[in-house]
Design a protein around this motif. Structure first.
Motif, PDB file in Angstrom:
ATOM      1  N   THR A  89       0.831  -1.198   0.000  1.00 31.77           N
ATOM      2  CA  THR A  89       0.000   0.000   0.000  1.00 31.77           C
ATOM      3  C   THR A  89       0.868   1.252   0.000  1.00 31.77           C
ATOM      4  N   THR A  90       0.291   2.319  -0.509  1.00 33.89           N
ATOM      5  CA  THR A  90       0.811   3.648  -0.222  1.00 33.89           C
ATOM      6  C   THR A  90      -0.251   4.272   0.664  1.00 33.89           C
ATOM      7  N   TYR A  91       0.184   5.037   1.670  1.00 30.35           N
ATOM      8  CA  TYR A  91      -0.837   5.643   2.519  1.00 30.35           C
ATOM      9  C   TYR A  91      -0.384   6.989   3.053  1.00 30.35           C
ATOM     10  N   ASP A  92      -1.390   7.808   3.343  1.00 27.32           N
ATOM     11  CA  ASP A  92      -1.174   9.135   3.897  1.00 27.32           C
ATOM     12  C   ASP A  92      -1.837   9.207   5.258  1.00 27.32           C
ATOM     13  N   MET A  93      -1.217   9.995   6.148  1.00 29.27           N
ATOM     14  CA  MET A  93      -1.753  10.208   7.496  1.00 29.27           C
ATOM     15  C   MET A  93      -1.972  11.698   7.717  1.00 29.27           C
ATOM     16  N   TRP A  94      -3.066  12.004   8.403  1.00 23.12           N
ATOM     17  CA  TRP A  94      -3.379  13.363   8.824  1.00 23.12           C
ATOM     18  C   TRP A  94      -3.598  13.357  10.331  1.00 23.12           C
ATOM     19  N   LEU A  95      -3.270  14.453  10.981  1.00 23.74           N
ATOM     20  CA  LEU A  95      -3.549  14.635  12.400  1.00 23.74           C
ATOM     21  C   LEU A  95      -4.249  15.980  12.535  1.00 23.74           C
ATOM     22  N   ASP A  96      -5.492  15.946  13.008  1.00 24.86           N
ATOM     23  CA  ASP A  96      -6.327  17.154  13.095  1.00 24.86           C
ATOM     24  C   ASP A  96      -6.339  17.922  11.777  1.00 24.86           C
ATOM     25  N   GLY A  97      -6.447  17.183  10.668  1.00 28.17           N
ATOM     26  CA  GLY A  97      -6.579  17.797   9.366  1.00 28.17           C
ATOM     27  C   GLY A  97      -5.274  18.247   8.722  1.00 28.17           C
ATOM     28  N   ILE A  98      -4.154  18.056   9.396  1.00 31.58           N
ATOM     29  CA  ILE A  98      -2.859  18.459   8.841  1.00 31.58           C
ATOM     30  C   ILE A  98      -2.161  17.222   8.272  1.00 31.58           C
ATOM     31  N   HIS A  99      -1.785  17.291   6.993  1.00 33.70           N
ATOM     32  CA  HIS A  99      -1.119  16.162   6.326  1.00 33.70           C
ATOM     33  C   HIS A  99       0.251  15.971   6.964  1.00 33.70           C
ATOM     34  N   MET A 100       0.462  14.835   7.593  1.00 37.59           N
ATOM     35  CA  MET A 100       1.708  14.617   8.333  1.00 37.59           C
ATOM     36  C   MET A 100       2.700  13.724   7.626  1.00 37.59           C
ATOM     37  N   THR A 102       3.497  10.560   4.168  1.00 42.73           N
ATOM     38  CA  THR A 102       3.172   9.620   3.098  1.00 42.73           C
ATOM     39  C   THR A 102       4.117   8.439   3.256  1.00 42.73           C
ATOM     40  N   SER A 103       3.576   7.223   3.158  1.00 39.47           N
ATOM     41  CA  SER A 103       4.382   6.016   3.363  1.00 39.47           C
ATOM     42  C   SER A 103       4.079   4.964   2.310  1.00 39.47           C
ATOM     43  N   VAL A 104       5.040   4.066   2.135  1.00 40.81           N
ATOM     44  CA  VAL A 104       4.850   2.831   1.375  1.00 40.81           C
ATOM     45  C   VAL A 104       5.042   1.703   2.375  1.00 40.81           C
ATOM     46  N   ALA A 105       4.081   0.791   2.414  1.00 39.16           N
ATOM     47  CA  ALA A 105       4.173  -0.342   3.342  1.00 39.16           C
ATOM     48  C   ALA A 105       3.982  -1.645   2.574  1.00 39.16           C
ATOM     49  N   PHE A 118       4.715 -12.978   9.630  1.00 39.00           N
ATOM     50  CA  PHE A 118       4.195 -11.760   9.042  1.00 39.00           C
ATOM     51  C   PHE A 118       5.276 -10.688   9.145  1.00 39.00           C
ATOM     52  N   THR A 119       5.601 -10.067   8.019  1.00 38.43           N
ATOM     53  CA  THR A 119       6.634  -9.029   8.001  1.00 38.43           C
ATOM     54  C   THR A 119       6.048  -7.745   7.434  1.00 38.43           C
ATOM     55  N   HIS A 120       6.185  -6.674   8.202  1.00 36.25           N
ATOM     56  CA  HIS A 120       5.725  -5.342   7.801  1.00 36.25           C
ATOM     57  C   HIS A 120       6.972  -4.485   7.588  1.00 36.25           C
ATOM     58  N   ILE A 121       7.156  -3.990   6.356  1.00 33.61           N
ATOM     59  CA  ILE A 121       8.281  -3.114   6.047  1.00 33.61           C
ATOM     60  C   ILE A 121       7.697  -1.789   5.572  1.00 33.61           C
ATOM     61  N   GLU A 122       8.172  -0.703   6.163  1.00 34.49           N
ATOM     62  CA  GLU A 122       7.598   0.600   5.842  1.00 34.49           C
ATOM     63  C   GLU A 122       8.684   1.645   5.629  1.00 34.49           C
ATOM     64  N   HIS A 123       8.433   2.525   4.669  1.00 32.80           N
ATOM     65  CA  HIS A 123       9.293   3.674   4.390  1.00 32.80           C
ATOM     66  C   HIS A 123       8.385   4.892   4.348  1.00 32.80           C
ATOM     67  N   GLY A 124       8.672   5.900   5.182  1.00 35.84           N
ATOM     68  CA  GLY A 124       7.804   7.066   5.250  1.00 35.84           C
ATOM     69  C   GLY A 124       8.554   8.368   5.074  1.00 35.84           C
ATOM     70  N   VAL A 125       7.817   9.370   4.594  1.00 35.22           N
ATOM     71  CA  VAL A 125       8.313  10.742   4.513  1.00 35.22           C
ATOM     72  C   VAL A 125       7.389  11.563   5.418  1.00 35.22           C
ATOM     73  N   PHE A 126       8.000  12.300   6.355  1.00 36.52           N
ATOM     74  CA  PHE A 126       7.252  13.075   7.342  1.00 36.52           C
ATOM     75  C   PHE A 126       7.447  14.554   7.056  1.00 36.52           C
ATOM     76  N   PHE A 127       6.365  15.304   7.136  1.00 39.37           N
ATOM     77  CA  PHE A 127       6.349  16.693   6.698  1.00 39.37           C
ATOM     78  C   PHE A 127       6.397  17.674   7.870  1.00 39.37           C
ATOM     79  N   ASP A 128       7.119  18.760   7.656  1.00 36.04           N
ATOM     80  CA  ASP A 128       7.089  19.962   8.478  1.00 36.04           C
ATOM     81  C   ASP A 128       7.133  19.657   9.980  1.00 36.04           C
ATOM     82  N   GLN A 129       6.117  20.065  10.751  1.00 35.55           N
ATOM     83  CA  GLN A 129       6.214  19.890  12.202  1.00 35.55           C
ATOM     84  C   GLN A 129       6.205  18.424  12.630  1.00 35.55           C
ATOM     85  N   PHE A 130       5.903  17.511  11.724  1.00 37.22           N
ATOM     86  CA  PHE A 130       5.881  16.078  12.060  1.00 37.22           C
ATOM     87  C   PHE A 130       7.182  15.385  11.654  1.00 37.22           C
TER      88      PHE A 130
END
Length: 153
Positions: A89-100, A102-105, A118-130
């Motif tokens: 998957t590719t996925y995005d996370m928001w916290l209180d409406g702020i885009h924090m 984008t990850s590939v899992a 079961f193996t979970h491998i993730e690479h994320g890019v975190f924005f600004d205050q996050f």
């Protein structure tokens, strides 16, 4: 208030051996009623919007409000599914409406003797205050894998 614009990257690998058949672990991701039973399980979150479309190109949404705290929103797109083998998957996370972030899992399922690895491998890019949130993401994913283990037991 000025927001400092910066990026950070974080990655992690988590592996768990679940003492159940591979199909049971797979179905916990592939069947909506099962995923609802463990994804974000517990009383820490008041559930909000939910969408489940388990197919390549399909989209999942899971939103919830932490009691006395922020609203978390997860939006994922399935980019690759090989039954009983992997989910990407590719996925995005928001916290209180702020885009924090984008990850590939990638989620991998492997039968080993009488357990499913079961193996979970993730690479994320975190924005600004996050920008420093990578360790929290790994911790949150550990919590999800614990909820999955409790559900499978």
């Amino acid at each position: 208030m000025t927001i400092e614009r910066r990026l950070a990257r974080a990655g992690f690998t988590l592996a768990r051996d679940y003492p159940v058949p591979l199909e049971r672990v797979w179905d916990a991701f592939a069947e909506e009623d099962q995923k609802l039973a463990w994804w974000g399980a517990g009383d820490a979150i008041e559930p909000g919007e939910w969408a489940f479309d388990f197919r390549v190109g399909g989209r999942d949404v899971a939103e919830g409000k932490f009691h006395e705290g922020p609203v978390s929103r997860y939006e994922a797109t399935y980019t690759d599914i090989v039954e009983h083998v992997r989910i990407v998957t590719t996925y995005d996370m928001w916290l209180d409406g702020i885009h924090m972030s984008t990850s590939v899992a990638s989620l991998e399922f492997e039968p080993i003797d009488k357990v499913t690895r079961f193996t979970h491998i993730e690479h994320g890019v975190f924005f600004d205050q996050f920008w420093a949130d990578g360790p929290n993401r790994e911790g949150g994913t550990r919590g999800l894998l614990e909820s999955l283990g409790n559900y499978l037991a």
